[in-house]
Motif scaffolding. Structure first.
Motif, mmCIF file in Angstrom:
data_model
loop_
_atom_site.group_PDB
_atom_site.id
_atom_site.type_symbol
_atom_site.label_atom_id
_atom_site.label_comp_id
_atom_site.label_asym_id
_atom_site.label_seq_id
_atom_site.Cartn_x
_atom_site.Cartn_y
_atom_site.Cartn_z
ATOM 1 N N GLN A 282 17.166 -8.129 7.686
ATOM 2 C CA GLN A 282 16.733 -6.859 8.272
ATOM 3 C C GLN A 282 15.855 -5.682 6.921
ATOM 4 N N GLU A 283 15.766 -5.936 6.611
ATOM 5 C CA GLU A 283 15.691 -4.956 5.166
ATOM 6 C C GLU A 283 14.072 -5.404 5.159
ATOM 7 N N ALA A 284 14.530 -7.286 5.111
ATOM 8 C CA ALA A 284 12.472 -7.973 5.333
ATOM 9 C C ALA A 284 11.285 -7.580 6.228
ATOM 10 N N THR A 285 13.022 -8.249 7.222
ATOM 11 C CA THR A 285 12.169 -7.706 8.917
ATOM 12 C C THR A 285 11.103 -6.195 9.213
ATOM 13 N N LEU A 286 11.769 -5.567 8.392
ATOM 14 C CA LEU A 286 11.236 -3.807 8.283
ATOM 15 C C LEU A 286 10.224 -3.964 8.181
ATOM 16 N N THR A 287 9.898 -4.648 6.637
ATOM 17 C CA THR A 287 9.218 -4.321 5.015
ATOM 18 C C THR A 287 8.234 -4.869 6.235
ATOM 19 N N ALA A 288 8.406 -6.135 6.649
ATOM 20 C CA ALA A 288 7.508 -6.782 7.400
ATOM 21 C C ALA A 288 6.492 -5.500 8.370
ATOM 22 N N PHE A 289 7.104 -5.118 9.320
ATOM 23 C CA PHE A 289 6.577 -4.484 10.819
ATOM 24 C C PHE A 289 5.629 -3.568 9.766
ATOM 25 N N ALA A 290 6.499 -2.987 8.836
ATOM 26 C CA ALA A 290 5.701 -1.822 8.548
ATOM 27 C C ALA A 290 4.543 -2.024 7.975
ATOM 28 N N THR A 291 4.337 -3.141 6.930
ATOM 29 C CA THR A 291 3.203 -3.772 6.410
ATOM 30 C C THR A 291 2.216 -4.761 7.203
ATOM 31 N N ALA A 292 2.559 -5.077 7.989
ATOM 32 C CA ALA A 292 1.626 -6.329 9.053
ATOM 33 C C ALA A 292 1.523 -7.336 7.587
ATOM 34 N N SER A 293 2.334 -7.670 6.910
ATOM 35 C CA SER A 293 1.579 -8.602 5.835
ATOM 36 C C SER A 293 2.485 -9.271 5.703
ATOM 37 N N SER A 294 2.552 -11.305 5.993
ATOM 38 C CA SER A 294 3.546 -10.961 5.545
ATOM 39 C C SER A 294 3.841 -11.595 3.852
#
Length: 442
Positions: A282-294
């Motif tokens: 979940q932490e990586a998923t939320l960070t991806a949502f915030a940054t819009a950058s894999s």
């Protein structure tokens, strides 16, 4: 090589993912209120231009700053720790095969949703013209980038003629991946005290990068609040209402792949409880949502894989580093949905054979898409040109692209982690003791 224990990223009190959710809700609510107050007022524009955007960009820059050293060191070490070229070949083929299969499933779901919902038939022609005219400048740049792309160039550019140039060009990140693979193979083939010293130096670089990421990621809740404020203050609900069928189609397809395909994939092929997988990711998923950058999320993804999902380092570093550049489930899905949506808008009937061609192009496009915000738009323009659509039609979806970019990037990163779980299990690198505590499957 001894395993190090990295410091926790969340401070005492609320867990980091809860803080991120609070920042998300707070930024969205304040942004919508600002939009109601007046998106064009000096106060709102000043808050966006001088506070929200700079603060969010600083957070992104902190992550991007470490991407290159982290990507290089993680992949070289991952290859070197495999110990022999045969193991690298087996791991590479598994990663490529699983990526192609699951990405194909994602695009297939997207195409099915477009044919069922047919969002392009619900577009107001006046809104189409307004969107295209208001985004004319952006469209020209995207179309120009799309015209420069072709499948042959994507393959040729995997082998960089200038490593330094590849490091500063987001479209050539696969070149860095290839260079790191070659260095890793060289380390395996050249066992000596000097190469061992170089390997230890890379391990130090990796550990330093991870330590810094642990510090920077504490700023994520504030960055998320800034991102959501700027997004909601500018767009409000008007743009979403005009493209509601398109947005619903994309979100529904992403949700099916995220919450149906990936859990089955992780459970059946990876032997891991979907609940444990999503809790650990979940932490990586939320960070991806915030940054819009894999790509920007890669440092968090690597740490989550080792600390939360307890995947073996030599597998997770290889799969996730390659995945950040070439494994984009959500992006490929979005590209397929958008191309068929635009075909419907402009009255272009695509038979099954052409839709299958779009599916193949989207799988290849997902590999060639830069792991940066809105990196899929030039690829969509390229595919439109191939099937005879006017690439300028992409201007229709620019108003909602930022939000959908955040959603599909979350799927990209979650899909990378799911692939790492499956590759680890199918490679025999994970035993029951290494897996998180198994809970009942969802």
């Amino acid at each position: 090589m001894s395993h190090i224990t990295l410091p926790p990223t969340a401070s005492r009190g609320l867990p980091l993912h809860v803080k991120v959710l609070i920042g998300f809700v707070f930024g969205a609510v304040v942004g919508l209120l600002a939009h109601v107050h007046g998106a064009d007022t000096p106060l709102v524009q000043g808050a966006i231009q001088y506070v929200a955007r700079p603060a969010g960009q600083v957070f992104l820059n902190l992550l991007f700053m470490l991407v290159l050293p982290l990507m290089f060191s993680a992949l070289v070490l991952g290859v070197a720790e495999l110990g022999d070229i045969a193991s690298l070949g087996r791991l590479g083929w598994r990663t490529l095969t699983y990526t192609a299969v699951v990405t194909g499933a994602a695009v297939g779901i997207g195409l099915l949703m477009v044919n069922l919902i047919q969002p392009g038939l619900h577009m107001d022609p006046a809104l189409v013209q307004q969107a295209m005219s208001s985004n004319a400048d952006k469209i020209n740049g995207i179309v120009a980038s799309g015209e420069q792309l072709n499948a042959l160039d994507l393959l040729v550019n995997i082998v960089p003629h200038n490593v330094l140039a590849a490091g500063v060009d987001d479209k050539q990140k696969l070149g860095i991946v290839f260079f790191a693979l070659m260095i890793g193979i060289g380390l395996v083939l050249t066992p000596s005290p000097a190469t061992q010293a170089f390997k230890h130096a890379l391990q130090g670089l990796f550990e330093i990068s991870m330590r810094l990421i642990g510090l920077f990621i504490r700023l994520a809740p504030y960055a998320v609040a800034c991102f959501m404020f700027a997004l909601c203050a500018q767009l409000g609900w008007d743009v979403l209402a005009g493209l509601v069928y398109f947005v619903v189609t994309v979100l529904l397809a992403l949700a099916i792949h995220m919450f149906v395909v990936l859990p089955l994939w992780v459970k059946v092929m990876g032997g891991m409880s979907p609940r444990a997988f999503f809790r650990g990711s979940q932490e990586a998923t939320l960070t991806a949502f915030a940054t819009a950058s894999s790509t920007a999320t890669l440092p968090v993804t690597l740490r989550v894989a080792e600390e939360n999902l307890r995947l073996p380092r030599k597998v997770s570093r290889f799969v996730l580093t390659v995945g950040a550049s070439a494994n984009h489930h959500g992006t490929a899905l979005f590209e397929g949905v958008t191309v068929l949506f635009l075909a419907q808008v402009f009255g272009l009937h695509l038979p099954v054979t052409q839709q299958l061609m779009v599916l193949g192009l989207c799988i290849l496009g997902g590999i060639g898409t830069a792991g940066i915000p809105s990196g899929s738009l030039p690829v969509i323009a390229m595919i439109c040109g191939i099937i005879g659509l006017n690439p300028a039609g992409i201007g229709i979806i620019l108003g909602v692209n930022s939000f959908l970019d955040m959603c599909r990037t979350s799927l990209n990163v979650t899909g990378d982690l799911a692939t790492a779980v499956v590759v680890s299990a199918r490679s025999g690198e994970v035993d029951e003791a290494e897996l998180p505590v198994t809970e009942s499957a969802l």
